[in-house]
Design a protein around this motif. Structure first.
Motif, short mmCIF file in Angstrom:
data_model
loop_
_atom_site.label_atom_id
_atom_site.label_comp_id
_atom_site.label_asym_id
_atom_site.label_seq_id
_atom_site.Cartn_x
_atom_site.Cartn_y
_atom_site.Cartn_z
N UNK A 1 -37.38 1.79 0.65
CA UNK A 1 -38.65 2.85 1.11
C UNK A 1 -39.47 1.62 0.69
N UNK A 2 -40.54 2.39 1.78
CA UNK A 2 -41.76 0.93 1.97
C UNK A 2 -42.49 1.94 2.29
N UNK A 3 -43.54 2.19 1.31
CA UNK A 3 -44.34 3.39 1.44
C UNK A 3 -45.83 2.24 1.39
N UNK A 4 -46.93 3.08 2.60
CA UNK A 4 -48.16 2.55 2.66
C UNK A 4 -49.16 3.54 1.99
N UNK A 5 -50.34 3.23 1.47
CA UNK A 5 -50.85 4.36 1.02
C UNK A 5 -52.93 3.61 1.78
N UNK A 6 -52.91 4.94 2.97
CA UNK A 6 -53.72 4.63 3.29
C UNK A 6 -55.33 5.33 2.78
N UNK A 7 -56.43 4.15 2.17
CA UNK A 7 -57.21 4.65 1.08
C UNK A 7 -56.62 4.97 -0.25
N UNK A 8 -57.39 3.71 -0.94
CA UNK A 8 -57.98 3.24 -2.13
C UNK A 8 -59.24 4.33 -2.44
N UNK B 1 -44.62 1.45 8.32
CA UNK B 1 -43.97 1.64 7.13
C UNK B 1 -42.58 3.18 7.09
N UNK B 2 -41.59 3.27 6.07
CA UNK B 2 -41.01 4.20 5.64
C UNK B 2 -41.58 5.90 6.08
N UNK B 3 -42.74 5.66 4.77
CA UNK B 3 -43.38 6.96 4.56
C UNK B 3 -44.69 6.33 4.14
N UNK B 4 -46.17 7.27 4.93
CA UNK B 4 -47.44 7.08 4.79
C UNK B 4 -48.00 8.36 3.55
N UNK B 5 -48.81 7.97 3.02
CA UNK B 5 -49.74 8.65 2.27
C UNK B 5 -51.01 8.68 2.64
N UNK B 6 -51.34 9.26 3.41
CA UNK B 6 -53.09 10.17 3.52
C UNK B 6 -53.87 10.31 2.78
N UNK B 7 -54.83 9.07 2.13
CA UNK B 7 -55.74 9.31 0.95
C UNK B 7 -56.82 8.85 1.61
N UNK B 8 -57.24 9.64 2.97
CA UNK B 8 -58.61 8.45 2.91
C UNK B 8 -59.80 9.35 2.88
N UNK B 9 -59.68 10.41 2.26
CA UNK B 9 -61.25 11.00 1.31
C UNK B 9 -61.38 12.08 2.25
N UNK B 10 -60.98 12.51 3.14
CA UNK B 10 -61.04 13.03 4.46
C UNK B 10 -59.95 13.88 5.65
#
Length: 367
Positions: free
Chosen positions: A1-8, A132-141
């Motif tokens: 499982x490879x996870x990308x988080x889009x937004x810090x 990536x296998x999973x993406x977490x969208x945390x872009x703030x809007x």
């Protein structure tokens, strides 16, 4: 499982912290050149909006292993309407700073992770979804959620704020609900310290406000605060946000994409708060990814809190200054202490329950 988080931001970093604690290392993609590289503004964590949680900072530490140091606790709130004022004293929550400050919540969270962060990232969601296998969208809007037809748009707001210098009580916040200064909106003063504070004004982008000039409103508000505090309050920093989208996702997860933070809809429509919910949404996404829960189910309390806040938002839109005066007068007695300091009453939920039938009839709000 490879996870990308889009937004810090808050939700993305909280997700990364929780994943790491469960043995998973995600990769974070941040479009700015550092975490918190945005305008500086003050925010508050008010206990009244997070019930049944009584102390957000303790809850994050004890229950989730996320450690944050606020600037101070809130021991007094002064709430003003056009002709009335109420002062509530007691432990009401916490003050913190967001943005470029070294003690901002973003800066504190990033120190708690080891995951790689790619700054100045130009990666799109579509690219990350492919890689990536999973993406977490945390872009703030809610832009990505809206693009995916997964976002119920309820309103948008425009905000103007500034950092000012002066003499402040760091344990006291001030709020104004006066439609002469912010039609259908609100204003705040949140101190960073004894010598620095944030003042801000927010108005919803309603048709009734179509011809309202926020700069003129700001000038009037700024002069009023100067007069009320009897200080010059020189401005050292400013920010402005126009037409910021507020709403909520229909589905918090679609396939292997998780919508967290303001991408999901954690900002409360009533008064704009939502930091605690944003952090918890990131934690909940990580729990699902680790096999420790179902994200959609875990997000249901936050969804209900949003819907309750929307009912209060719609009720606020139907009030005049005279109606707000009556509410503030009601808060001047024991009612104010019961609502703000009770450990058993959830005022957001109770008020929504009683107001919902009327608001449905007037505005067609559904949950």
């Amino acid at each position: 499982m490879e996870i990308a988080i889009m937004g810090g931001g808050l939700s993305g970093l909280a997700c990364a912290i929780t994943l790491e604690r469960n043995g998973i290392t995600p990769t974070i993609f941040e479009k700015r050149d550092k975490v918190g590289d945005r305008f500086v503004n003050g925010e508050v964590l008010m206990d009244i909006f997070t019930r049944p949680v009584q102390d957000c900072i303790a809850s994050l530490s004890n229950e989730y292993g996320i450690y944050l140091k606020p600037l101070s606790s809130i021991q007094k709130m002064e709430l003003f309407s056009k002709n009335e004022k109420v002062v509530i004293e007691g432990h009401l929550g916490f003050i913190n700073v967001r943005g470029r400050k070294v003690d901002s919540f973003e800066s504190q969270l990033v120190q708690q992770i080891k995951s790689p962060i790619h700054y100045n990232s130009e990666k799109t969601y579509e690219q990350l979804q492919h890689e990536y296998t999973h993406v977490v969208l945390a872009t703030g809007d809610g832009a990505y959620a809206k693009k995916a037809k997964n976002f119920r748009e309820d309103l948008s707001v425009s905000i103007k704020g500034a950092t000012v210098e002066g003499s402040f009580d760091r344990y006291t916040v001030m709020a104004w609900i006066d439609y002469d200064f912010s039609p259908y909106g609100y204003c705040f003063l949140i101190p960073y310290s004894e010598t620095e504070a944030n003042i801000s004004l927010a108005i919803p982008d309603f048709p009734e406000n179509a011809n309202v000039n926020i700069d003129n409103l700001w000038d009037n508000f700024y002069r009023m605060v100067q007069s009320q505090l009897k200080e010059e309050l020189p401005i050292t920093d400013e920010f402005q946000i126009t037409n910021y989208l507020m709403g909520i996702c229909m589905s918090p997860r679609i396939g292997n994409t998780f919508y967290v933070g303001n991408n999901f809809g954690t900002m409360m429509p009533f008064m704009g708060f939502g930091q605690y919910a944003s952090i918890i949404s990131g934690v909940n996404a990580a729990y699902d990814l680790c096999g420790n829960g179902n994200y959609e189910g875990l997000m249901e309390p936050l969804r209900q809190s949003y819907e309750d806040g929307l009912v209060l938002r719609r009720a606020m839109e139907q009030l005049s200054n005279e109606g707000i005066d009556r509410i503030v007068r009601l808060l001047q007695g024991n009612w104010g202490e019961k609502i703000f300091l009770s450990k058993t009453i959830n005022p957001l939920k109770v008020a929504s329950h009683f107001l919902r039938p009327y608001i449905k009839m007037k505005k067609g709000v559904t949950s």
